[in-house]
Scaffold this motif. Structure first.
Motif, short mmCIF file in Angstrom:
data_model
loop_
_atom_site.label_atom_id
_atom_site.label_comp_id
_atom_site.label_asym_id
_atom_site.label_seq_id
_atom_site.Cartn_x
_atom_site.Cartn_y
_atom_site.Cartn_z
N ALA A 36 0.83 -1.20 0.00
CA ALA A 36 0.00 0.00 0.00
C ALA A 36 0.87 1.25 0.00
O ALA A 36 0.58 2.22 -0.72
CB ALA A 36 -0.92 -0.01 1.22
N ARG A 37 1.95 1.24 0.79
CA ARG A 37 2.84 2.41 0.87
C ARG A 37 3.55 2.64 -0.46
O ARG A 37 3.77 3.78 -0.89
CB ARG A 37 3.86 2.20 1.99
CG ARG A 37 4.79 3.38 2.26
CD ARG A 37 4.02 4.56 2.85
NE ARG A 37 4.89 5.64 3.19
CZ ARG A 37 5.34 5.91 4.42
NH1 ARG A 37 4.97 5.14 5.45
NH2 ARG A 37 6.12 6.93 4.66
N ALA A 38 3.91 1.54 -1.13
CA ALA A 38 4.62 1.64 -2.41
C ALA A 38 3.69 1.88 -3.58
O ALA A 38 4.14 2.23 -4.68
CB ALA A 38 5.43 0.37 -2.65
N GLY A 39 2.39 1.68 -3.38
CA GLY A 39 1.43 1.87 -4.46
C GLY A 39 1.48 0.75 -5.48
O GLY A 39 1.29 0.99 -6.68
N VAL A 40 1.73 -0.47 -5.00
CA VAL A 40 1.77 -1.63 -5.90
C VAL A 40 0.84 -2.70 -5.33
O VAL A 40 0.40 -2.63 -4.18
CB VAL A 40 3.20 -2.21 -6.03
CG1 VAL A 40 4.16 -1.14 -6.53
CG2 VAL A 40 3.68 -2.78 -4.69
N SER A 41 0.56 -3.70 -6.13
CA SER A 41 -0.30 -4.79 -5.67
C SER A 41 0.50 -5.74 -4.79
O SER A 41 1.73 -5.81 -4.88
CB SER A 41 -0.88 -5.55 -6.85
OG SER A 41 0.15 -6.25 -7.53
N THR A 42 -0.21 -6.47 -3.94
CA THR A 42 0.48 -7.46 -3.11
C THR A 42 1.10 -8.55 -3.99
O THR A 42 2.15 -9.10 -3.64
CB THR A 42 -0.50 -8.11 -2.11
OG1 THR A 42 -1.61 -8.67 -2.83
CG2 THR A 42 -1.01 -7.08 -1.12
N GLY A 43 0.49 -8.83 -5.12
CA GLY A 43 1.05 -9.81 -6.04
C GLY A 43 2.39 -9.36 -6.59
O GLY A 43 3.32 -10.17 -6.73
N SER A 44 2.49 -8.07 -6.91
CA SER A 44 3.77 -7.53 -7.41
C SER A 44 4.85 -7.64 -6.35
O SER A 44 5.99 -7.99 -6.62
CB SER A 44 3.60 -6.07 -7.83
OG SER A 44 2.77 -5.96 -8.96
N LEU A 45 4.48 -7.33 -5.10
CA LEU A 45 5.47 -7.40 -4.03
C LEU A 45 5.92 -8.84 -3.83
O LEU A 45 7.12 -9.10 -3.69
CB LEU A 45 4.87 -6.84 -2.73
CG LEU A 45 5.88 -6.64 -1.60
CD1 LEU A 45 5.49 -5.45 -0.74
CD2 LEU A 45 6.00 -7.88 -0.71
N ARG A 46 4.97 -9.77 -3.85
CA ARG A 46 5.32 -11.18 -3.68
C ARG A 46 6.21 -11.69 -4.81
O ARG A 46 7.02 -12.60 -4.62
CB ARG A 46 4.04 -12.02 -3.64
CG ARG A 46 3.20 -11.86 -2.38
CD ARG A 46 3.83 -12.56 -1.22
NE ARG A 46 2.92 -12.65 -0.09
CZ ARG A 46 3.29 -12.99 1.14
NH1 ARG A 46 4.56 -13.27 1.39
NH2 ARG A 46 2.42 -13.07 2.12
#
Length: 212
Positions: A36-46
């Motif tokens: 949320a802080r980075a403005g990306v989806s959780t899928g992208s982070l994973r």
């Protein structure tokens, strides 16, 4: 003017996580919160960081790496002890002095000592501690491979140097004067000299073997 490129998704994630840690050392770097802080989806982070631990370790390595330039320890035109001194001084400089140092230590003590730290806070602390040890051990590995540092247990020697850094960082937060500031360099030089001076027991053992 050359336009600056936008940070990659991976960099945005690391920047967001590092910012959260700088604001609160005990921040919970959950996948959802960092995404949320980075403005990306959780899928992208994973995709880039499959586990929370992988993310924390990468953030810790990145932040500790900013405290000392890799070029300094690798500059063979400078004596080895001076290079190691410069690296340690860079780390100390990042802790600040006076009110800046006091603020940092107050924040640290509140997070880890003032009350029972959360599991997330402990995980973050351990990751940063390990990253700091790896950074210092890397300096020693570079010098040992050059043949300018006597062979030894670099993990143990790195732990010793980091204890010295911690002590000096705390001293920076306490009332001080010009004499103590000057003695900081003397303390670092003395600590470093212990690594480059053969241990008396080893020296005595070598002498005994030579006499046989």
């Amino acid at each position: 003017m050359v336009p600056q490129s936008e940070p990659s998704t991976r960099d945005r994630i690391l920047i967001a996580a590092a910012t959260m840690v700088s604001e609160d050392p005990g921040a919970r770097l959950s996948v959802r919160a960092v995404a949320a802080r980075a403005g990306v989806s959780t899928g992208s982070l994973r995709h880039f960081f499959p586990t929370q631990r992988a993310l924390i370790d990468e953030v810790a390595a990145g932040i500790t790496g900013l405290f000392a330039s890799a070029d300094v320890i690798e500059d063979t035109t400078v004596p080895a002890e001076d290079r190691l001194l410069a690296c340690m001084q860079q780390v100390l400089a990042a802790t600040g002095a006076g009110e800046q140092a006091r603020h940092a230590w107050r924040h640290t003590l509140e997070t880890y000592v003032g009350s029972e730290p959360s599991a997330d806070a402990i995980a973050t602390y351990l990751a940063f501690s390990a990253a700091g040890l790896r950074r210092t051990e890397h300096w020693l590995d570079v010098l040992e491979k050059e043949g300018v540092l006597p062979p030894g247990d670099n993990a143990q020697r790195a732990a010793y140097l980091n204890v010295v850094l911690d002590g000096l960082a705390i001293a920076r937060a306490l009332p001080t004067d010009a004499a103590r500031i000057r003695s900081e360099t003397d303390t670092l030089r003395y600590a470093i000299s212990m690594l480059f001076t053969p241990h008396p027991h080893r020296r005595a053992a070598s002498t005994h073997k030579a006499d046989l």
